[in-house]
Write a protein that holds these residues in place. Sequence first.
Motif, PDB file in Angstrom:
ATOM      1  N   ILE A 116      -1.769  -0.911  -8.700  1.00 35.53           N
ATOM      2  CA  ILE A 116      -2.452  -0.797  -9.980  1.00 35.53           C
ATOM      3  C   ILE A 116      -2.247  -2.005 -10.886  1.00 35.53           C
ATOM      4  N   ASP A 117      -1.082  -2.657 -10.804  1.00 36.73           N
ATOM      5  CA  ASP A 117      -0.858  -3.838 -11.642  1.00 36.73           C
ATOM      6  C   ASP A 117      -0.601  -5.086 -10.803  1.00 36.73           C
ATOM      7  N   SER A 118      -1.185  -5.093  -9.596  1.00 35.79           N
ATOM      8  CA  SER A 118      -1.017  -6.229  -8.691  1.00 35.79           C
ATOM      9  C   SER A 118      -2.328  -6.986  -8.527  1.00 35.79           C
ATOM     10  N   ASP A 119      -2.222  -8.299  -8.388  1.00 37.47           N
ATOM     11  CA  ASP A 119      -3.393  -9.144  -8.168  1.00 37.47           C
ATOM     12  C   ASP A 119      -3.631  -9.419  -6.691  1.00 37.47           C
ATOM     13  N   GLU A 120      -2.762  -8.923  -5.833  1.00 35.88           N
ATOM     14  CA  GLU A 120      -2.891  -9.187  -4.400  1.00 35.88           C
ATOM     15  C   GLU A 120      -4.009  -8.368  -3.769  1.00 35.88           C
ATOM     16  N   GLN A 121      -4.551  -8.889  -2.681  1.00 40.73           N
ATOM     17  CA  GLN A 121      -5.535  -8.148  -1.899  1.00 40.73           C
ATOM     18  C   GLN A 121      -4.869  -6.927  -1.273  1.00 40.73           C
ATOM     19  N   ARG A 122      -5.659  -5.879  -1.078  1.00 43.03           N
ATOM     20  CA  ARG A 122      -5.112  -4.606  -0.610  1.00 43.03           C
ATOM     21  C   ARG A 122      -4.369  -4.755   0.716  1.00 43.03           C
ATOM     22  N   GLU A 123      -4.962  -5.439   1.666  1.00 47.14           N
ATOM     23  CA  GLU A 123      -4.338  -5.553   2.985  1.00 47.14           C
ATOM     24  C   GLU A 123      -3.045  -6.360   2.910  1.00 47.14           C
ATOM     25  N   LEU A 135      -1.093  -6.699   0.299  1.00 44.01           N
ATOM     26  CA  LEU A 135      -0.083  -5.903  -0.395  1.00 44.01           C
ATOM     27  C   LEU A 135       0.460  -4.809   0.506  1.00 44.01           C
ATOM     28  N   ARG A 136      -0.403  -4.175   1.288  1.00 45.03           N
ATOM     29  CA  ARG A 136       0.059  -3.114   2.188  1.00 45.03           C
ATOM     30  C   ARG A 136       1.029  -3.674   3.223  1.00 45.03           C
ATOM     31  N   GLU A 137       0.761  -4.872   3.716  1.00 46.92           N
ATOM     32  CA  GLU A 137       1.672  -5.497   4.671  1.00 46.92           C
ATOM     33  C   GLU A 137       3.027  -5.778   4.032  1.00 46.92           C
ATOM     34  N   LYS A 138       2.997  -6.240   2.781  1.00 49.82           N
ATOM     35  CA  LYS A 138       4.244  -6.521   2.077  1.00 49.82           C
ATOM     36  C   LYS A 138       5.032  -5.232   1.853  1.00 49.82           C
ATOM     37  N   ILE A 147       8.801  -4.188   3.217  1.00 48.44           N
ATOM     38  CA  ILE A 147       9.888  -3.751   2.345  1.00 48.44           C
ATOM     39  C   ILE A 147      10.441  -2.405   2.808  1.00 48.44           C
ATOM     40  N   MET A 148       9.553  -1.475   3.159  1.00 52.35           N
ATOM     41  CA  MET A 148      10.001  -0.155   3.601  1.00 52.35           C
ATOM     42  C   MET A 148      10.810  -0.258   4.887  1.00 52.35           C
ATOM     43  N   LYS A 149      10.389  -1.138   5.774  1.00 48.81           N
ATOM     44  CA  LYS A 149      11.133  -1.325   7.022  1.00 48.81           C
ATOM     45  C   LYS A 149      12.499  -1.939   6.735  1.00 48.81           C
ATOM     46  N   LYS A 150      12.544  -2.918   5.852  1.00 49.32           N
ATOM     47  CA  LYS A 150      13.790  -3.608   5.531  1.00 49.32           C
ATOM     48  C   LYS A 150      14.806  -2.675   4.907  1.00 49.32           C
ATOM     49  N   TYR A 151      14.335  -1.752   4.036  1.00 51.50           N
ATOM     50  CA  TYR A 151      15.245  -0.876   3.310  1.00 51.50           C
ATOM     51  C   TYR A 151      15.256   0.555   3.837  1.00 51.50           C
ATOM     52  N   ILE A 173      10.302   0.132  -4.573  1.00 52.43           N
ATOM     53  CA  ILE A 173       9.324  -0.705  -3.885  1.00 52.43           C
ATOM     54  C   ILE A 173       8.456  -1.456  -4.877  1.00 52.43           C
ATOM     55  N   ARG A 174       8.024  -0.773  -5.935  1.00 53.61           N
ATOM     56  CA  ARG A 174       7.153  -1.411  -6.930  1.00 53.61           C
ATOM     57  C   ARG A 174       7.824  -2.621  -7.555  1.00 53.61           C
ATOM     58  N   CYS A 175       9.129  -2.532  -7.736  1.00 55.11           N
ATOM     59  CA  CYS A 175       9.864  -3.661  -8.279  1.00 55.11           C
ATOM     60  C   CYS A 175      10.034  -4.767  -7.241  1.00 55.11           C
ATOM     61  N   MET A 176      10.345  -4.394  -6.011  1.00 56.50           N
ATOM     62  CA  MET A 176      10.662  -5.372  -4.978  1.00 56.50           C
ATOM     63  C   MET A 176       9.451  -6.179  -4.514  1.00 56.50           C
ATOM     64  N   ILE A 177       8.243  -5.633  -4.623  1.00 54.52           N
ATOM     65  CA  ILE A 177       7.070  -6.381  -4.165  1.00 54.52           C
ATOM     66  C   ILE A 177       6.821  -7.620  -5.026  1.00 54.52           C
TER      67      ILE A 177
END
Length: 217
Positions: free
Chosen positions: A102-109, A111-114, A118-122, A146-150
């Motif tokens: 919602i507050d990201s400028d990244e493309q959906r795909e 951002l989903r990869e990122k 993150i979920m895998k790492k943590y 996650i929202r903070c870490m992205i």
Amino acid sequence: MNTNLKISNVTKIYPGCVANDNVSLEFNSGKIYALLGENGAGKSTLVKILSGVIIPDEGEIYLNKNNLKLNSPLDAKKNDIGMVFQHFNLFETLSVFENLIIDSDEQRESLREKIDSIMKKYNFSIDLDIPVLNLSAGQKQKVEIIRCMIRNPKVLIMDEPTSVLTEDAGSAWMPAAPCRGRAMPGPRCQRRPPRPCVSRDADDPGPVAGLEAECAG
């Protein structure tokens, strides 16, 4: 690049209460810092000042020797300061992914990869496509993390981020986390964090002058 966060003579006064009294601190990359104290000591006030939620009455904040004017959480984000709050700030009827984009400028795909990385790492396991209202309290806290870490912040502030997680979930998050966010038994985080971390409750506390208020922190 090493990161240095400095708080100089920060004071916050409420009617009938001095929440932070001339607080000065300095934080550097590669260390985990903690703010510990009784209820009303002014811990939350200080971390909210660092995240732009509260404006101090006096004092200065420096990031890598640059004087910051943190008049809002947006100012903190622009200066790469991330905050994981104790209480949730999520849209219950939106999906997990919609809350994260919602507050990201990244493309959906992208951002989903990122997010997946993150979920895998943590060691997080969350369905990104279900409404937030269907999540448990622990899962909602993970979404906040996650929202903070992205954003990959230079400074990561955590206000009891595992307080609503189960013991197993908290243990899974802590070994890989860049900053421990709660006092709890067990081994310390072995990985050196790339950014300075400030937490209300962690396992490396030190005395802080000025956190002596007797009002709600």
